[in-house]
Design an enzyme around this catalytic site. Structure first.
Site, PDB file in Angstrom:
ATOM      1  N   GLN A  88      20.392 -54.497 -23.386  1.00  0.00           N
ATOM      2  CA  GLN A  88      20.314 -53.074 -23.705  1.00  0.00           C
ATOM      3  C   GLN A  88      21.274 -52.669 -24.814  1.00  0.00           C
ATOM      4  O   GLN A  88      22.455 -52.988 -24.770  1.00  0.00           O
ATOM      5  CB  GLN A  88      20.642 -52.253 -22.453  1.00  0.00           C
ATOM      6  N   HIS A 107      25.287 -53.098 -25.202  1.00  0.00           N
ATOM      7  CA  HIS A 107      25.872 -52.411 -24.059  1.00  0.00           C
ATOM      8  C   HIS A 107      25.737 -53.140 -22.729  1.00  0.00           C
ATOM      9  O   HIS A 107      26.690 -53.206 -21.964  1.00  0.00           O
ATOM     10  CB  HIS A 107      25.220 -51.039 -23.945  1.00  0.00           C
ATOM     11  N   PHE A 145      20.178 -37.311 -16.167  1.00  0.00           N
ATOM     12  CA  PHE A 145      20.360 -38.479 -17.015  1.00  0.00           C
ATOM     13  C   PHE A 145      18.985 -38.918 -17.506  1.00  0.00           C
ATOM     14  O   PHE A 145      17.961 -38.446 -17.002  1.00  0.00           O
ATOM     15  CB  PHE A 145      21.011 -39.610 -16.199  1.00  0.00           C
ATOM     16  N   LEU A 153      31.498 -46.353 -26.538  1.00  0.00           N
ATOM     17  CA  LEU A 153      30.422 -45.639 -25.857  1.00  0.00           C
ATOM     18  C   LEU A 153      30.620 -44.126 -25.853  1.00  0.00           C
ATOM     19  O   LEU A 153      31.709 -43.632 -25.610  1.00  0.00           O
ATOM     20  CB  LEU A 153      30.363 -46.145 -24.407  1.00  0.00           C
ATOM     21  N   ARG A 173      17.337 -50.923 -18.289  1.00  0.00           N
ATOM     22  CA  ARG A 173      18.063 -50.248 -17.223  1.00  0.00           C
ATOM     23  C   ARG A 173      18.166 -48.761 -17.489  1.00  0.00           C
ATOM     24  O   ARG A 173      18.378 -48.341 -18.625  1.00  0.00           O
ATOM     25  CB  ARG A 173      19.469 -50.827 -17.103  1.00  0.00           C
ATOM     26  N   ARG A 218      16.617 -45.377 -22.403  1.00  0.00           N
ATOM     27  CA  ARG A 218      17.540 -45.829 -23.443  1.00  0.00           C
ATOM     28  C   ARG A 218      16.876 -46.679 -24.521  1.00  0.00           C
ATOM     29  O   ARG A 218      17.203 -46.563 -25.702  1.00  0.00           O
ATOM     30  CB  ARG A 218      18.678 -46.626 -22.816  1.00  0.00           C
ATOM     31  N   HIS A 239      22.838 -49.418 -26.179  1.00  0.00           N
ATOM     32  CA  HIS A 239      23.011 -48.012 -25.807  1.00  0.00           C
ATOM     33  C   HIS A 239      22.799 -47.170 -27.053  1.00  0.00           C
ATOM     34  O   HIS A 239      23.362 -47.486 -28.104  1.00  0.00           O
ATOM     35  CB  HIS A 239      24.415 -47.790 -25.228  1.00  0.00           C
ATOM     36  N   GLU A 258      25.548 -41.102 -22.043  1.00  0.00           N
ATOM     37  CA  GLU A 258      24.268 -40.405 -21.979  1.00  0.00           C
ATOM     38  C   GLU A 258      24.444 -39.027 -21.326  1.00  0.00           C
ATOM     39  O   GLU A 258      23.641 -38.127 -21.514  1.00  0.00           O
ATOM     40  CB  GLU A 258      23.317 -41.274 -21.146  1.00  0.00           C
TER      41      GLU A 258
END
Lengths: 230, 587
Positions: free
Chosen positions: B240, B353, B119, B252, B398, B286, B242, B255
């Protein structure tokens, strides 16, 4: 585009009625978007919805006679006039909102959780990819209720027949190599109603928005019962 | 005023991953616990988490919780509290095993261990090669975890109040928070629930923005309740976006797609992340990837008729990998983008997000505020965990896979701490009628009829305003204008009216109540953002493009009263290891 929706508000209505709204269709519009447009025109219209992408399972409705999840149903796929009703066979609370209590009770009744008597290892309980594959098509259930409320056997005996959604979960745990309560689970499913009221009508398979197959899962449970000589 | 009352040892508001994991600890310890949720528990938004949960199990590549900790500190742009981060990264390992034991159907490796995928922002050996730390159940990890936790709560016989909406916290005569006034949605009747300990686990507030990956229910209810109780919200400017939401819609796309080998291209087919993050490329953090996409589009390299999105390519992974590891993504992309990723790229653009900030807590989930004896004094009996809380482990940005981890670790720990608290404080507290009346006023306010703005119209205006003025890039001018508009909206809210006065399952009334929460939390984001004059993590200011550790390495605290700001220091000292000093952040 005309959409006819079921309306009933116990605060003010003596009996249910259908009400037609005019909604302007847009590219990529889902049934949920259309219902939200109606709510903009008339805030007294009530329906459940949340994630908008087919994973939370809130917005199951009956459209043109078939149960579906509104947020993943493109309006272009629906014959007009579009007629939206609450799930069949469930008590209506208001408009498209139904009481799902019995559906959830049947789910809880199959003990839908892993039961293991061995002490747990320090790390994960090993499971081969092939064994894990057995859970595909089972664990993805979102408990929307499209299947059970489309099932005639569930309509007749919602208090005794577990219904396709709950039975799919019963098989999900029977099929899990980590679970150690096979006998107990099979014993609990014995009798004329809980499992055996399924007459393989297969409405559940036809309406599942996640493409799952409860009828097959029910068949597997029956096979396993035979195998275990119950 | 006579309102039906129930008593419990512990009250949990919210039935997502944090709430349910806390409830499970409590119910298993025979604590009398109630969970209030405005939706049936498995509808909570944890269900939509896709990619997975981070834990240094080292099942695929070498790994170590200390590397995980480094990545998280760096990912936070050095604003995360290092004691909490160390704690979370250590706890990650037993937490994931516990979940597996509870029945989560994790994908598996050939040796029978839990499957882990790479990730963004993950590295081996403190910034070295890419790590593979994200434990996954295909691309439906949140669903698998949430359902498992609900199932275990069925086993533990947790008491649920399904489809009850929390109106406000209430206090006793001494001013101690002792319960919450809730509304039964089906009947429209209020209910007072008193409890020794209260855990807020109400999730995020993505609905403050028009385009978001968040569900309709993510309206910041718990954050707004604490604001109204005089508690500040921490680091709310760090929101955040995304990088990969379905263009124009916001759903969404995990990732995990890039973790499995997918990548981003602009209209010229250029793999542009190579320019922005030469080493990590598409698996940079991100905030970095989201800014890169917005920059590509702004500079005219966006794809599509209006040049307003870019492409996420994964055809080269092959149908087998896509079907095995990313089946949910394939389904979503076909339904919402009309693109089958096996054959064609997915049009994507950043989508609102996740809130990094929230209700300030210590690492046991206890709510802490500045008071007489320091910046972090515990509010007795009040807890928060999950996205609504700020421990703070995410700081300014994050990492993917750390959100499920955060809710599970701190939900569990809050549950354990509440057990001790409840045992040490067995006496009941009684709600002060004045406090109850104040909470009731939130509801009765909507009984007023007559001329006024329809609540749903204000909600739409508000969300558009937040999107326009508190997005990926923020300048003084844009934000100051935004703050003015939001303040006006807050004034107009006082004249908002509800047309539908019926009681039974009145969703318009619930949405009106949520609107008040959205406005309170939106202003926390806007005001905190306006004050922070630097660029750090997700807070990106072209007029202050650099991170400023001298003046701004501190946590923001926003108070609703007078839109007041306060600040507190970052806890840079970990529990057992050396501190990671701030360094330049490159990927």
């Amino acid at each position: 585009m005309k959409i006819s929706v079921y309306r009933y508000n116990p605060d003010v209505d003596q009996k249910p009625r259908m009400q037609t709204y005019e909604v302007r269709p847009v590219q990529g519009m889902m049934l949920r978007d259309a219902l939200l447009e109606i709510k903009k025109q008339d805030e007294s219209f009530a329906f459940r919805h949340s994630c908008g992408e087919g994973v939370c399972g809130s917005d199951g409705v009956n459209v043109n006679g078939k149960n579906c999840l509104a947020c993943v149903t493109p309006i272009t796929e629906l014959a007009q006039p579009i007629v939206v009703r609450p799930f069949p066979g469930r008590p209506v609370i208001r408009d498209l909102v139904v009481d799902m209590t019995q559906f959830y009770e049947q789910y809880r009744a199959v003990k839908p959780y892993l039961i293991r008597t061995d002490p747990m290892p320090e790390q994960e309980i090993p499971q081969s990819p092939e064994d894990r594959d057995q859970l595909d098509g089972l664990y993805e259930c979102i408990l929307c209720g499209c299947c059970s409320t489309a099932c005639p056997s569930f309509w007749w005996n919602p208090e005794k027949f577990h219904g396709p959604a709950a039975l799919l979960q019963a098989w999900r745990f029977l099929a899990d190599t980590r679970d150690q309560a096979t006998e107990e689970r099979l014993d609990a499913l014995d009798g004329p109603y809980k499992l055996f009221r399924c007459h393989t009508i297969m409405n559940c398979v036809e309406v599942c928005p996640k493409g799952l197959n409860p009828t097959r899962a029910i068949g597997r449970i029956k096979d396993l019962m035979l195998e275990k000589g119950l | 005023m006579s309102i039906p009352t129930r008593h419990f040892d512990a009250l949990i508001i919210g039935a997502g991953g944090a709430g349910l994991n806390a409830a499970l600890q409590l119910a298993t310890a025979d604590i009398h616990v109630a969970v209030v949720s405005k939706v049936f528990p498995t509808r909570s938004h944890t269900v939509a988490a896709q990619g997975g949960v981070n834990a240094a199990l080292a099942n695929v590549l070498p790994d170590n919780w200390h590397w995980h900790m480094f990545d998280t500190v760096k990912g936070s742009d050095y604003l995360g509290d290092q004691d909490a981060i160390e704690f979370m990264c250590r706890e990650a390992i037993p937490t994931v095993y516990e979940l597996e034991h509870a029945g989560v159907p994790f994908s598996r490796l050939d040796n029978g261990k839990i499957y882990q995928r790479p990730f963004g922002g993950q590295s081996q050996d403190f910034g070295g090669d890419q790590a593979a730390r994200t434990c996954a159940a295909a691309d439906r990890t949140g669903h698998a975890i949430l359902h498992t936790l609900y199932q275990q709560n069925i086993r533990a016989k947790t008491h649920f109040f399904d489809e009850f909406f929390a109106l406000d916290l209430v206090r006793d005569k001494e001013g101690i928070i002792c319960g919450a006034l809730v509304l039964e949605i089906e009947t429209g009747e209020p209910l007072l629930i008193e409890a020794t300990a209260i855990l807020l686990a109400t999730g995020g507030c993505g609905q403050i923005f028009r385009t978001t990956s968040n569900a309709h229910i993510n309206t910041g209810d718990g954050c707004a309740m604490t604001l109204r109780a005089g508690v500040p919200l921490m680091d709310m400017e760090f929101y955040q976006f995304h990088p990969t939401g379905i263009a124009g819609k916001g759903m969404l796309i995990t990732e995990g797609v890039r973790g499995e080998g997918g990548f981003l291209v602009n209209k010229d087919g250029e793999r542009f992340m190579e320019r922005y993050a030469p080493r990590a490329k598409d698996l940079a953090s991100r905030d970095v990837v989201a800014r890169s996409i917005v920059t590509e589009v702004k500079e005219g390299r966006g794809a599509g008729e209006n040049g307003d999105y870019i492409y996420l390519k994964l055809e080269h992974l092959g149908a087998d990998v896509i079907e095995k590891r990313l089946p949910g993504i394939r389904e979503s992309s076909r339904i919402f983008a009309g693109a089958d990723p096996v054959r064609e790229p997915i049009p994507v653009f950043p989508t609102a997000h996740y809130q990094m900030g929230g209700i300030p807590t210590d690492r046991f989930g206890r709510v802490v505020i500045p008071a007489k004896f320091g910046a972090e004094e515990v509010i007795s009996g009040l807890y928060a965990a999950g996205e609504c809380a700020c421990a703070s482990v995410h700081g300014a940005n994050r990492l993917g896979g750390n959100s499920l981890l955060d809710i599970l670790v701190f939900g569990r720990l809050a549950g354990k701490d509440i057990i001790e608290y409840v045992r040490a404080n067995p006496h009941r507290r009684e709600t002060d009628p004045v406090s109850l009346e104040q909470a009731m006023a939130r509801l009765t306010r909507w009984d007023r009829t007559g001329e006024g703005v329809p609540a749903h119209q204000l909600r739409a205006e508000f969300r558009k305003c937040m999107e326009d003025h508190a997005g990926v890039f923020r300048t003084e001018e844009v934000m100051a204008e935004g703050y003015q508009k939001l303040s006006e909206l807050r004034e107009r809210f006082k004249e908002a009216r509800l047309g539908d006065q019926s009681k039974v399952f009145n969703t318009a009334r619930i949405e009106a109540l949520e609107l008040e929460n959205l406005i309170d939390v939106g202003l926390a984001v806007a005001v905190s953002a306006l004050h922070r004059k630097e660029s750090r993590g997700a807070h990106s200011r072209p007029d202050y493009p650099k991170r400023d550790d001298v003046n701004w390495m501190k946590h923001s605290l926003y108070y609703r009263d007078g839109d007041r700001m306060d600040y507190k220091r970052v806890r840079t000292k970990p529990l057992t290891v050396e501190s990671f000093p701030p360094a330049e952040r490159t990927y």
